[in-house]
Structures are given as C-alpha cells and as structure tokens.
Design a protein around this motif. Structure first.
Motif, PDB file in Angstrom:
ATOM      1  N   PRO A 108       0.678  -1.150  -0.148  1.00 39.16           N
ATOM      2  CA  PRO A 108       0.037   0.017  -0.018  1.00 39.16           C
ATOM      3  C   PRO A 108       0.770   1.411   0.009  1.00 39.16           C
ATOM      4  N   PRO A 109       1.875   1.414   0.541  1.00 43.95           N
ATOM      5  CA  PRO A 109       2.539   2.617   0.793  1.00 43.95           C
ATOM      6  C   PRO A 109       3.317   2.720  -0.607  1.00 43.95           C
ATOM      7  N   ASP A 110       3.811   1.634  -1.276  1.00 46.73           N
ATOM      8  CA  ASP A 110       4.481   1.778  -2.512  1.00 46.73           C
ATOM      9  C   ASP A 110       3.241   2.311  -3.558  1.00 46.73           C
ATOM     10  N   CYS A 111       2.053   1.730  -3.407  1.00 45.06           N
ATOM     11  CA  CYS A 111       0.844   2.027  -4.458  1.00 45.06           C
ATOM     12  C   CYS A 111       0.811   3.556  -4.357  1.00 45.06           C
ATOM     13  N   THR A 112       0.706   4.228  -3.145  1.00 44.13           N
ATOM     14  CA  THR A 112       0.320   5.635  -2.916  1.00 44.13           C
ATOM     15  C   THR A 112       1.359   6.406  -3.530  1.00 44.13           C
ATOM     16  N   ALA A 113       2.674   5.931  -3.463  1.00 39.91           N
ATOM     17  CA  ALA A 113       3.925   6.791  -3.889  1.00 39.91           C
ATOM     18  C   ALA A 113       3.701   6.712  -5.510  1.00 39.91           C
ATOM     19  N   ILE A 114       3.368   5.465  -6.046  1.00 42.81           N
ATOM     20  CA  ILE A 114       3.346   5.433  -7.549  1.00 42.81           C
ATOM     21  C   ILE A 114       2.320   6.067  -8.006  1.00 42.81           C
ATOM     22  N   ALA A 115       1.139   5.982  -7.400  1.00 42.72           N
ATOM     23  CA  ALA A 115       0.038   6.944  -8.005  1.00 42.72           C
ATOM     24  C   ALA A 115       0.371   8.330  -8.032  1.00 42.72           C
ATOM     25  N   ILE A 116       0.964   8.827  -6.933  1.00 46.27           N
ATOM     26  CA  ILE A 116       0.941  10.379  -6.912  1.00 46.27           C
ATOM     27  C   ILE A 116       2.144  10.737  -7.662  1.00 46.27           C
ATOM     28  N   GLU A 117       3.325   9.946  -8.044  1.00 50.14           N
ATOM     29  CA  GLU A 117       4.194  10.287  -8.904  1.00 50.14           C
ATOM     30  C   GLU A 117       3.893  10.507 -10.222  1.00 50.14           C
ATOM     31  N   ILE A 118       2.888   9.523 -10.642  1.00 48.83           N
ATOM     32  CA  ILE A 118       2.479   9.392 -12.132  1.00 48.83           C
ATOM     33  C   ILE A 118       1.736  10.540 -12.284  1.00 48.83           C
ATOM     34  N   GLY A 119       0.757  10.912 -11.272  1.00 49.32           N
ATOM     35  CA  GLY A 119      -0.237  12.013 -11.666  1.00 49.32           C
ATOM     36  C   GLY A 119       0.097  13.272 -11.729  1.00 49.32           C
ATOM     37  N   ILE A 120       1.219  13.693 -10.699  1.00 45.72           N
ATOM     38  CA  ILE A 120       1.702  14.884 -10.828  1.00 45.72           C
ATOM     39  C   ILE A 120       2.951  15.297 -11.712  1.00 45.72           C
ATOM     40  N   GLN A 121       2.689  16.301 -12.587  1.00 44.93           N
ATOM     41  CA  GLN A 121       3.751  16.754 -13.632  1.00 44.93           C
ATOM     42  C   GLN A 121       4.308  17.920 -13.069  1.00 44.93           C
ATOM     43  N   ASN A 122       5.578  17.865 -13.539  1.00 42.21           N
ATOM     44  CA  ASN A 122       6.290  19.186 -13.465  1.00 42.21           C
ATOM     45  C   ASN A 122       5.831  20.325 -14.511  1.00 42.21           C
ATOM     46  N   THR A 123       4.893  20.994 -14.260  1.00 42.16           N
ATOM     47  CA  THR A 123       4.248  22.028 -14.985  1.00 42.16           C
ATOM     48  C   THR A 123       5.262  23.157 -15.316  1.00 42.16           C
ATOM     49  N   GLY A 124       6.192  23.369 -14.510  1.00 43.17           N
ATOM     50  CA  GLY A 124       7.206  24.381 -14.931  1.00 43.17           C
ATOM     51  C   GLY A 124       8.090  24.228 -15.998  1.00 43.17           C
ATOM     52  N   ILE A 125       8.518  22.875 -16.094  1.00 47.98           N
ATOM     53  CA  ILE A 125       9.003  22.675 -17.582  1.00 47.98           C
ATOM     54  C   ILE A 125       7.826  22.729 -18.938  1.00 47.98           C
TER      55      ILE A 125
END
Length: 424
Positions: A343-360
C-alpha cells in the motif's frame, strides 16, 4: 458607342474615383502593447481635403483585447492616437472614412502581451528556496539503505517510468485532440505537460499521505534524469504531428537545473543526518508541518500571481486540468495494485505518475510559441497545476478525520468507565 471608347471612358472615371479615395498610413502598422499599458500610433493621410470636414471612425475589432481613447477621430493632415492594451491576444483596428463615396478600410494589427512583473520573480525565488529546504529535510529523513534496495529491485521505479513516459504522453495527446480540435497551441500545452517529468510536489504529498517517501524520491530522480531522453523522443514524434511549424527544442538546461535542485539538497540532508544527528532529528520533526505550509503557500501564491489567467478559463480547460492528473493517479494506483505492490508503494507510485512538472511545460511553451500565444497556452499547465491537489487534499482530510475517529473509538473502548456506562 465604340466599345474601345466606352472602356476608355470607364477606366478614366474609375481611376478618378479611385485616386479620390482616402488613403491612411499608420506608423507602425503592427503595434505591440503590454497588458494594462497604452502606446501612441501616428497616422498620415493622402488625398486629404482641407475644404471638406473629413471624418474617420477608428475602432477596435475586439475591445476586450485592445481599445482606443476616442473611437471617432476628426482627421487632420497627420496626427496620433492612443491604444490601450486590455488583455492578452491579437486584434485589429479598423478605420473607415464616412465622407468618401468609395469608403476605404485600413487595418492595423494590435498584439497585446504581458510584461514581466516583480511578483513573478519573488514567487519563483521563494518557492525554489522553500523546496530546497524541504529536500534537505527529505535527505535527513531518508533511509539510505532502503534506497539502495529499491534501486536493486526497481519494480516501483519501472512502473513509475512506464506511467510517466508512456501512459501520460499518450493520454495528454489524446485529450488535447479531443478537447481542443481546432487549436494546435492548446494541444501543445496539453502534450508538453504530459511529457514532462514528475513534479516536486509528489514527494510532499507522498509524505503527507504516508506513502513510501524513499520510493517517491527514487522515482522522481529516475523520472527527471530520463527526461533528457524521453522528452526529445515524444516532442519530435507526436509533438511534430501537433505543431509541424513550431520551433520545438528540448530545454536541457532547465531539466538539468531540476536534477541539481533535487540532488544537491538531498546530499546536504544526507550529510546532516550523518554528522549532525540532533539537527537532523529536529528537521524530521518539523518536516510535515513545513510541507503543509509550503503546499498552502504555493496554491495561494500561484493563484494570486496567475489571477489574470482565470479570465480565459473554459469548461475544456477545467476538464483538461482535472483529467490529466486525476487519470494519472488512477492509472498509477491500478498498475501498482495489479503488480501487487505494498500500500505505501501504491500511494507513492500513483502520486508520482499523476503529478507533472508544469514548470518545464510552461518553459517549453514560452520557448516554442510567439507572444501572446505562449502566455495564453500556459493556461493549460496552470490549470493542471491548480486542480491536481484536490483529490489528494480530500484524501488527506479523510485520513485525518478517520485517524482521529479511530483514536477516539479505541480510547473509549479501553476506558473502564466507558465500559461500565455501556453495561448500564
């Protein structure tokens, strides 16, 4: 009548009428003005009649972009007038003579752009400083032994890479075509956001939602470094299909700066953890509070500094702002669940994929498009950045309420007085 004589008479008549036309020359013929400012434009008139009261109606095709001080001008031999920049975009000034039978129409192109503001510089510098401080805290809190284990068995980073650089580019490309079928510039804004690496806020949200912070930071590093290869791949394949004539280039310097901004503070945190244990423990204790303050600061300050963009929000932009990150969260969670990650890995993976670096993404748009299109299309990554945190914020509130309720229930169950009351 002889046809040759008729044609000659008609040509002379038309020529006399045509040369009588009021001819106006504007200097410059293309006007660039900052939003909220004004600029003077000169004009010169040919075939001007001093005896006749010559009048010309000068008006803006779109008064929401640019307007005039006075729309009805009494023409002189030459003169000037003021153009006011109202909002970003392009419009035309139309000039029509009232007195001439063969009314002439002269067009001046007006381009309204946004000038750089001090508040934008302050916002960028303050966010960069606070994020660096947060990453120093991450370096103090990380279990560096777990990080080595993650890199030896990189199931999580591989899932994150596939989601970040396969699912998200294809998703943003398809949504751009669907939501903005007639606007290649908006499609480009969507696509550049989808091809960007993971955003720094993913580590903050992973920490607040009790995900695997070590995995989150490892995925952020992999995602940012992989951007050197994956962004050119997507930009020069699908990106070309969107905008064939665009001056597309990969911002290697910008990506490299994000790598440095990630690794240097983490290294400082590692040194503090190793040699200054008391300082490291203190930084770890305040890490969650500092993360919450930073997120609140970014959301409020970003909304205030980009308030002008809300004027061009549409339902398509709002849908795009929700769909890209929220579908990324869902895809990351489902992929990690399917591969039986904790579960902690699922949370980290889901958040990492969903959040984009909009600054770039914003940097790419400003590099690839002329003004004002560059600023106008930044509404897409800005919308995505603003709407990304909402499901995470609701989940955080739910977790806090649930945790408080669970503690209250457990304390009531373990309290002898409470048990006696229940028996009564």
């Amino acid at each position: 009548m002889n046809p040759v004589v008729f044609v000659t008479i008609f040509a002379l008549f038309y020529s006399s009428r045509h040369t009588d036309a009021l001819q106006i020359t504007f200097i410059p013929s293309v006007v660039t003005v900052n939003m909220g400012d004004s600029v003077s434009v000169s004009y010169e008139i040919r075939n001007y009649s001093h005896q006749a009261q010559e009048k010309c109606i000068l008006y803006s095709e779109n008064i929401n972009i640019a307007s005039l001080e006075n729309e009805t001008l009494v023409l002189k031999q030459n003169g000037t007038f003021e153009i006011n920049g109202i909002f970003l975009g392009k419009t035309f000034l139309l000039c029509k003579s009232q007195q001439r039978n063969n009314t002439t129409e002269t067009i001046v192109e007006v381009i309204v752009i946004r000038k750089e503001r001090i508040i934008d510089v302050i916002f960028t510098a303050s966010v960069a400083s606070l994020v660096s401080l947060i990453y120093i805290n991450f370096g103090c809190a990380m279990n560096w032994g777990d990080l080595k284990h993650i890199l030896k068995k990189p199931t999580g980073p591989i899932i994150g890479f596939c989601g970040q650089y396969i699912f998200m580019p294809l998703l943003s490309y398809g949504l751009g075509k669907l939501l903005f079928p007639t606007s290649p510039a908006m499609q480009l804004g969507m696509f550049f956001t989808g091809t960007s690496p993971g955003g720094g806020a993913s580590n903050l949200w992973t920490l607040l939602l009790d995900g695997n912070i070590n995995l989150s930071i490892a995925m952020s590093a992999v995602s940012t470094i992989a951007a050197f290869a994956m962004m050119p791949f997507w930009i020069f394949t699908l990106g070309r299909l969107i905008f064939e004539s665009g001056n597309l280039a990969v911002p290697y310097t910008q990506v490299f700066s994000y790598v440095i901004a990630l690794l240097v503070p983490l290294g400082i945190g590692y040194l503090i953890q190793r040699y200054l244990r008391k300082v490291a423990n203190y930084l770890v204790r305040i890490m969650k509070i500092l993360s919450i303050c930073l997120l609140i600061f970014i959301i409020i300050f970003a909304s205030v500094t980009n308030m002008w963009l809300f004027n061009i929000f549409s339902w398509q932009i709002i849908v795009a702002g929700m769909a890209v990150p929220w579908m990324g969260f869902l895809a990351g969670f489902l992929m990690s669940k399917f591969l039986r990650q904790p579960p902690p890995d699922c949370t980290a993976i889901a958040i990492e994929i969903g959040i984009q670096n909009t600054g770039i993404a914003i940097f790419l748009l400003r590099f690839s498009l002329p003004q004002p299109e560059a600023d106008l299309t930044t509404v897409v990554p800005v919308s995505i950045g603003i709407l990304t945190p909402f499901p995470l914020l609701f989940l955080l509130i739910y977790k806090k309420i649930y945790a408080r309720f669970s503690r209250s229930t457990n304390s009531s169950t373990n309290d002898p007085g409470s048990v006696a009351t229940l028996k009564i």
